[in-house]
Scaffold this active site. Structure first.
Site, PDB file in Angstrom:
ATOM      1  N   GLU A  47       5.696 -24.662  95.156  1.00  0.00           N
ATOM      2  CA  GLU A  47       5.856 -24.506  93.710  1.00  0.00           C
ATOM      3  C   GLU A  47       7.317 -24.177  93.440  1.00  0.00           C
ATOM      4  OE1 GLU A  47       3.554 -21.896  91.202  1.00  0.00           O
ATOM      5  OE2 GLU A  47       1.731 -22.427  92.286  1.00  0.00           O
ATOM      6  N   ASP A  89       5.355 -14.495  83.877  1.00  0.00           N
ATOM      7  CA  ASP A  89       6.092 -13.957  85.019  1.00  0.00           C
ATOM      8  C   ASP A  89       6.304 -12.449  84.908  1.00  0.00           C
ATOM      9  OD1 ASP A  89       6.331 -16.488  86.096  1.00  0.00           O
ATOM     10  OD2 ASP A  89       8.207 -16.897  85.039  1.00  0.00           O
TER      11      ASP A  89
END
Length: 259
Positions: A39, A50
């Protein structure tokens, strides 16, 4: 696509952290260490999913002037250097829309990118991107979170490539303990999909990797790896020191997947 790996190990790194050259070499080192899919995160100033560790990585990468276009252009260089595993771009919908949806998918496919994961794109709004990806032999990777059984079933049935199972609601980050509810969640997901299931968000040590491998087809490790990269920032920036830093990263990955 994933036949050679009994269990998926999917590392997440941020493009441009700490610099573009290091990103290419980190990707190659991760494949050598046993990664089955990579990824590649694109730094973004408003990263909804995040946690603080990856936010700091985004800051470092943005400081190094990394963009969505530049991140995608790293992939042909990785391929030319020998990267063979599938690569998924992790980015948010706003940068894609600014770039141009069709332009993004066409370029991504031509650069050797195998899939895209967009955490802030609800499945109800993903049809156009999904159709473009299918037309260019790419996979739109779905995230499924522990919400209602109806929604889990809806997402699981539409998923392609591998299904990214979010271990708990919230943002990414290193967690000492996983939510006990994750086990029932994974059992529910498994009832509704035939593609590989990989668990992410909070997987940070060998014990957690081993445990999640018992309930899924593999794991995604992001924050724990990005934390290691951040600690090695200066060595990774220095071409003379980089080889030792890359070995440290490979040793860390091996410690996660060798159990």
């Amino acid at each position: 696509m994933y036949e050679k790996h009994e269990k998926l190990f999917i590392p997440f790194i941020t493009a441009g952290d700490p610099c573009a050259d290091a990103t290419i070499e980190i990707a190659l080192a991760l494949e050598e260490a046993g990664a089955s899919v990579l990824e590649l995160g694109v730094p973004y100033s408003d990263p909804l999913a995040d946690g603080p560790i990856i936010q700091e990585a985004s800051k470092r990468a943005l400081k190094a002037e990394m963009t969505l276009g530049k991140a995608m252009k790293l992939v042909p260089e990785m391929r030319n250097r020998g990267l063979t595993i599938p690569l998924v771009i992790f980015t948010y919908i706003n940068p894609i829309l600014q770039y141009g949806l069709e332009k993004f998918v066409k370029e991504a496919a031509s650069f050797g990118i195998d899939g895209v994961l967009v955490p802030d794109l609800p499945i109800e709004e993903s049809l156009e991107l999904k159709m473009l990806c299918e037309a260019h032999d790419m996979e739109l990777i779905c995230l499924v979170a522990p919400t209602s059984k109806e929604r889990i079933e809806k997402i699981a049935k539409q998923a392609k490539g591998f299904l990214y199972c979010v271990s708990s609601l919230g943002v990414t980050g290193v967690r000492d303990e996983l939510n006990p509810a994750v086990y029932e969640f994974l059992k529910t997901v498994k009832k509704h999909t035939s593609i590989p299931m990989a668990v992410g968000f909070g997987i940070s040590n060998a014990e957690q990797v081993k445990l999640m491998n018992e309930f899924s087809d593999g794991v995604v490790v992001g924050s724990a790896l990005v934390r290691e990269i951040g600690a090695l920032e200066n060595q990774l920036k220095d071409p003379k020191e980089r080889i030792n830093a890359l070995q440290t990263i490979k040793t860390f990955v091996s410690s996660l997947i060798s159990s």
